[in-house]
Every structure is written in structure tokens, then in C-alpha cells.
Write an enzyme that holds these catalytic residues in place. Structure first.
Site, PDB file in Angstrom:
ATOM      1  CG  ASP A   1      -0.209   0.062   2.329  1.00 49.62           C
ATOM      2  OD1 ASP A   1       0.853  -0.611   2.650  1.00 49.62           O
ATOM      3  OD2 ASP A   1      -0.804   0.721   3.515  1.00 49.62           O
TER       4      ASP A   1
ATOM      5  CD  GLU B   1       4.199   0.671   6.712  1.00 48.19           C
ATOM      6  OE1 GLU B   1       5.087   0.887   7.378  1.00 48.19           O
ATOM      7  OE2 GLU B   1       3.974   1.430   5.770  1.00 48.19           O
TER       8      GLU B   1
END
Length: 374
Positions: free
Chosen positions: A78, A147
């Protein structure tokens, strides 16, 4: 009605800098990782010799060669949200400054944090069995979601809970951007809300109320006057920071606010626990209502471990501390020594001009490929 989408095909054997650009061209802002995870999974399943597991938008791919040593190469899929500033270069899709794909500087969201590192992982997985070769170590590749958001949503945290035995190893490398050197351990991070309460009133008769925003001024003054510490941990100097990051108060332009919340982020050295960090913040803000809303422990460097020492020697650069929090902390909690090592300048992470040099991605791949072959 279900809308079918065409699967994205990734060529993970192409030049690693071009692969990084291809990864960046897939929008994967936190919560939107599915398309990229699908593409990564599909590409990895085509590689003989890897055992795969998919959990949500996280993927574990492992060799099972019976080697005496297992290393983990991990990276998140991400990114933070796209820039809102017109003319920003930190966009999706990516762009090449030179106008020639694969040459020079690559701009776009995720360039440094951390699709350059993910490209290196995929390139290693694609080529490590080429020509009948085999890595000198068993390797676990980990790709995970969420994350860049609060710790409770972490895809790696979910993998630890659901499949912790697959994350066991002798040494882990997180391919976060480090500008080509090894960064040991990481600072911890915690978030707090400091709240002040007043009494609402019409702003034309302000004396009938009590302004909660004004009451928060001492909180801001203490934070502004705070001098962050630098703490030496196992030979590396970790610089701390303690800052207000958001303030919220008021309901209307003609109402004296009766509540104000100051959000605070404390980045603390890995010599202390989240509870010790909280005690430090509470001492600084004594007299105010303070609530801890999120926390993640840091990680000590662990550079004295033989696998870490051999990797540092292979890279050849003086190791540095990691100031930001990274998932090396999760591996540390599992008893796996871990470091950060990846392409790109960490100071460019999340910036609107986020970029990475194509040759930095190639050099990272070269260093890891040589080390894994030993």
C-alpha cells in the site's frame, strides 16, 4: 450486478526499474490493495519452487530447499493517499523525468515508499532459479497490505496472528527506503489525544462561555518548547520527536467551542516500551486529559547477529538508525533480527515529489542477489 475487471498482468522478469514503474501504475492506497495483490499473486504462482499462501491482500511465498538458514524479505503493497496539490509529481501513474522509461528519475506515489523495494523482491523471486541455480539460503517473501494506516489494520500483523509459523526465520530484511545503506532497528511510535473542555456560548456574548481552544494553548506551548532527545541504542543514535499533528475544535463560526482535541505523535527510541513512552508524554502534559489511541514498539538494531553482520559487510556501507517506525519491530517481537534496506531516499517518502533513481533500484537488486547466492 457484479462488474468484472480485467486482471492486471505483471512481467516480473523485466528490468527491475521498469517493474517498479508498473507497480506504481497500480493504485494501491491503503484499503485499495486488492488489484495489486492479485497481480503479485498471479506472477508468483507462475514460479516453480515457491509455496504460496494468500491471506486477504497479503501473500507469503517460500522456498523449501532445506537450507540451514532462512531469510525473510518483506515489503508492503500500500501507499499513502495521492497528492491533492495540482501539478504534483507524486501521482499515479508514474512518470519518467527523462521521458525515456527505465532511464533516470522515476516520479510517482510509492516510488520510494515502497514499490521500488517490492519490485526488487519480485525480481529476486523471478530469477533466483534461473539456469538451474538455487539461492544459498531458504527465502520467505512477504507482501502485505495496510502498512500506512493504524497498527490494528496491519496486514503483517494479521499474518503474524494467522500464520506466524510461516514467518519464522534467522534474519529479516524489510525493503523500506534507506538510500542504499542498512538502517538498523527503528523508533517506536505512539499517538495521543489531549482534550480540553470549555462551555459553549454565542460568540457575541463570549463571556458567558469558556473557550476550549484557548484552553489548549498550554498544550501547544509545551510541545513547541519540548527539546527532543537523541538516544544511543547498541551503537546507533536514534533521534526522537514529539509533535502536535492535528487539532480539532469548534462547531460553528458564531459559537464559543466547548471542546478541543489536540492529536499528538511521539516517535521514541527503541530503548523504551510504549508504556514508558506514554509515561513520558503524560509527565510533559501533566494536568491535561491525555488518552493513548495507538502505539507500536520500536526495535533494537540487532546488528550483532551473525546474519545481520554478514549482510552489513556485503552492503559495505556504515549502518544507520531508522528514525521512522517500520515493521522490523514486528519481526523483532517474533525473535527474528531485522534491518531495513531498500532503494530510494527515505526523506522523500510521502512527499508530493516522491521519486527514485532507476539505478538505485538496480543496485539494491544486485546487492541482495549476490548476498543470497552465498
Amino acid at each position: 450486478m457484479t462488474v468484472e475487471t480485467t486482471p492486471i498482468l505483471l512481467d516480473i522478469r523485466q528490468d527491475v526499474a521498469l517493474l517498479a514503474a508498473a507497480l506504481m501504475d497500480i493504485n494501491s492506497v491503503s484499503g485499495n490493495e486488492a488489484a495489486l495483490a492479485d497481480a503479485v499473486e498471479s506472477a508468483l504462482r507462475a514460479i516453480p519452487g515457491l509455496q504460496l499462501l494468500r491471506d486477504g491482500d497479503a501473500i507469503i511465498a517460500r522456498t523449501e530447499l532445506g537450507r540451514p538458514e532462512r531469510v525473510i524479505l518483506a515489503g508492503h503493497l500500500d501507499t499513502v493517499p495521492l497528492p491533492t496539490v495540482e501539478g504534483s509529481l507524486g501521482t499515479v501513474p508514474s512518470t519518467w523525468e527523462s521521458g525515456v522509461p527505465g532511464t533516470g528519475i522515476l516520479y510517482g506515489r510509492g516510488a520510494t515508499d515502497m514499490k521500488g523495494g517490492v519490485a526488487v523482491q519480485l525480481a529476486l523471486a523471478a530469477t533466483m532459479f534461473d539456469g538451474g541455480a538455487e539461492p544459498g539460503k531458504d527465502v520467505t517473501f512477504v507482501f502485505y497490505d495496510h502498512e500506512e494506516v493504524e497498527a490494528v489494520k496491519s496486514g503483517l500483523g494479521r499474518l503474524v496472528r494467522n500464520h506466524g509459523h510461516l514467518l519464522e526465520g534467522d534474519f529479516a530484511i524489510l525493503l523500506e527506503p534507506t538510500d542504499g545503506t542498512v538502517e538498523g532497528g527503528c523508533n517506536g511510535t505512539s499517538r495521543f489525544e489531549a482534550t480540553t473542555v470549555g462551555e459553549a456560548a454565542h460568540s457575541a456574548r463570549a463571556w458567558m462561555g469558556s473557550n476550549a481552544i484557548h484552553a489548549a494553548a498550554p498544550i501547544l506551548s509545551r510541545l513547541a518548547a519540548y527539546e527532543p532527545r537523541t538516544v544511543n541504542v547498541d551503537g546507533l543514535d536514534y533521534r526522537e520527536s514529539l509533535n502536535a499533528v492535528k487539532i480539532n475544535g469548534g462547531t460553528a463560526g458564531n459559537v464559543i467551542p466547548d471542546r478541543c482535541v489536540v492529536e499528538i505523535n511521539y516517535r521514541f527510541a527503541p530503548d523504551k516500551t510504549p508504556d514508558q513512552a506514554e509515561a513520558h508524554v503524560r509527565e510533559l502534559l501533566e494536568g491535561f486529559d491525555v488518552v493513548r489511541t495507538d502505539a507500536a514498539a520500536g526495535a533494537r538494531p540487532g546488528l550483532n547477529h551473525p546474519a545481520a553482520a554478514s549482510f552489513v559487510a556485503a552492503v559495505g556501507a556504515e549502518p544507520k538508525p531508522k528514525y521512522g517506525w517500520t515493521d522490523v519491530a514486528r519481526f523483532s517481537e517474533l525473535g527474528v533480527p531485522a534491518v531495513n534496506f531498500g532503494p530510494g531516499d527515505p526523506l522523500l517518502a510521502h512527499k508530493d515529489n516522491e521519486h527514485v533513481d532507476a539505478d538505485a533500484i538496480r543496485e539494491c537488486l544486485r546487492a541482495l542477489r549476490l548476498w543470497l547466492a552465498d
